[in-house]
Design an enzyme around this catalytic site. Structure first.
Site, PDB file in Angstrom:
ATOM      1  N   LYS A 184       1.040  -1.387  -0.100  1.00 40.10           N
ATOM      2  CA  LYS A 184       0.386   0.305  -0.229  1.00 40.10           C
ATOM      3  C   LYS A 184       0.712   1.542   0.100  1.00 40.10           C
ATOM      4  O   LYS A 184       1.845   0.998   1.495  1.00 40.10           O
ATOM      5  CB  LYS A 184      -0.417   0.494   1.212  1.00 40.10           C
TER       6      LYS A 184
HETATM    7  C1  E4P Z   1      -8.103   1.666   4.568  1.00 42.30           C
HETATM    8  O1  E4P Z   1      -7.236   1.911   3.407  1.00 42.30           O
HETATM    9  C2  E4P Z   1      -8.180   3.466   4.997  1.00 42.30           C
HETATM   10  O2  E4P Z   1      -6.646   3.807   5.408  1.00 42.30           O
HETATM   11  C3  E4P Z   1      -9.026   3.451   5.719  1.00 42.30           C
HETATM   12  O3  E4P Z   1     -10.309   3.214   4.889  1.00 42.30           O
HETATM   13  C4  E4P Z   1      -9.497   4.951   5.748  1.00 42.30           C
HETATM   14  O4  E4P Z   1     -10.354   5.066   6.883  1.00 42.30           O
HETATM   15  P1  E4P Z   1     -10.688   6.632   8.040  1.00 42.30           P
HETATM   16  O5  E4P Z   1     -10.642   7.011   6.877  1.00 42.30           O
HETATM   17  O6  E4P Z   1     -12.226   5.790   8.303  1.00 42.30           O
HETATM   18  O7  E4P Z   1      -9.544   6.705   8.992  1.00 42.30           O
END
Ligand code: E4P
Length: 217
Positions: free
Chosen positions: A87
């Protein structure tokens, strides 16, 4: 649409996996920290545990912000398990790193995406997944679902292969709207997945059926 769970909490991952509808897991450094995981070794071990629990793509986020650092970190993460997806943040060096990994056949998830322009760049670099943050867009008084619809349209028109992985999901309606608007994957908290089950008429109907079934005894 594939379902990923958006957490590093092993109990929640297990619960979602036992439903039989889980296709993968996404994490981020904040979700790891929430589980009290601090040392790098512990992070690597946690990813390995998740990979052994769930047979699907598991996103593991780099914390470097320069190309060389992201490549070194991403290669270590990818070596943990064949299902690891590296990622990478939507920044200039991130695009270079996505291109690098895509040429090596290593899956990537481009994260922190908030515009269609960013989505085009990530697709051009060969990202496997693109993570637009629906909830965080909503938090800014814009419409996160509109962003999913726009990216979905652009990718279809252009024939891009990158899969839209709707992230920052806050409720069950987000999941339904992502499905309607062409997201290939939705990564959700367990509460939003379980929220899809809810309907008062189901509960009322089941109670009535069970009450009537007592007459058979
Ligand atoms: C996932 O890949 C993201 O990092 C996550 O969904 C972010 O979510 P949030 O905006 O609730 O922190």
């Amino acid at each position: 649409m594939k379902f990923f769970i958006d957490t590093a909490n092993l109990a929640q991952i297990k619960e979602a996996n036992e439903l039989g509808i889980l296709d993968g897991v996404t994490t981020n450094p904040s979700l790891m920290a929430k589980e009290g995981i601090q040392a790098n070794d512990a992070v690597m071990h946690h990813y390995k545990t998740i990979c052994e629990m769930v047979d699907g793509d598991i996103s593991a986020e780099v914390i470097s912000t320069d190309f060389e650092g992201m490549v070194a970190e991403g290669e270590k993460l990818a070596a943990i398990h064949k299902n690891i997806v590296v990622k990478i943040p939507m920044i200039k060096d991130g695009i270079k790193a996505i291109k690098y990994f895509s040429q090596k056949g290593i899956k990537t998830n481009c994260t922190l995406v908030f515009s269609a322009g960013q989505a085009i760049l990530a697709a051009k670099a060969g990202a496997t997944y693109l993570s637009p943050f629906v909830g965080r867009v909503d938090d800014m008084n814009w419409d996160g679902i509109d962003l999913i619809a726009q990216i979905s349209h652009v990718y279809a028109v252009q024939g891009f292969k990158t899969q839209i992985l709707a992230a920052s999901i806050r409720n069950p309606l987000h999941i339904i709207k992502c499905a309607e608007n062409g997201a290939h994957v939705c990564t959700c908290p367990l509460s939003s997945i379980l929220g899809l089950l809810k309907h008062p008429l189901t509960d009322i109907g089941l109670a009535q059926f069970l009450e009537d079934a007592k007459k058979f005894a």
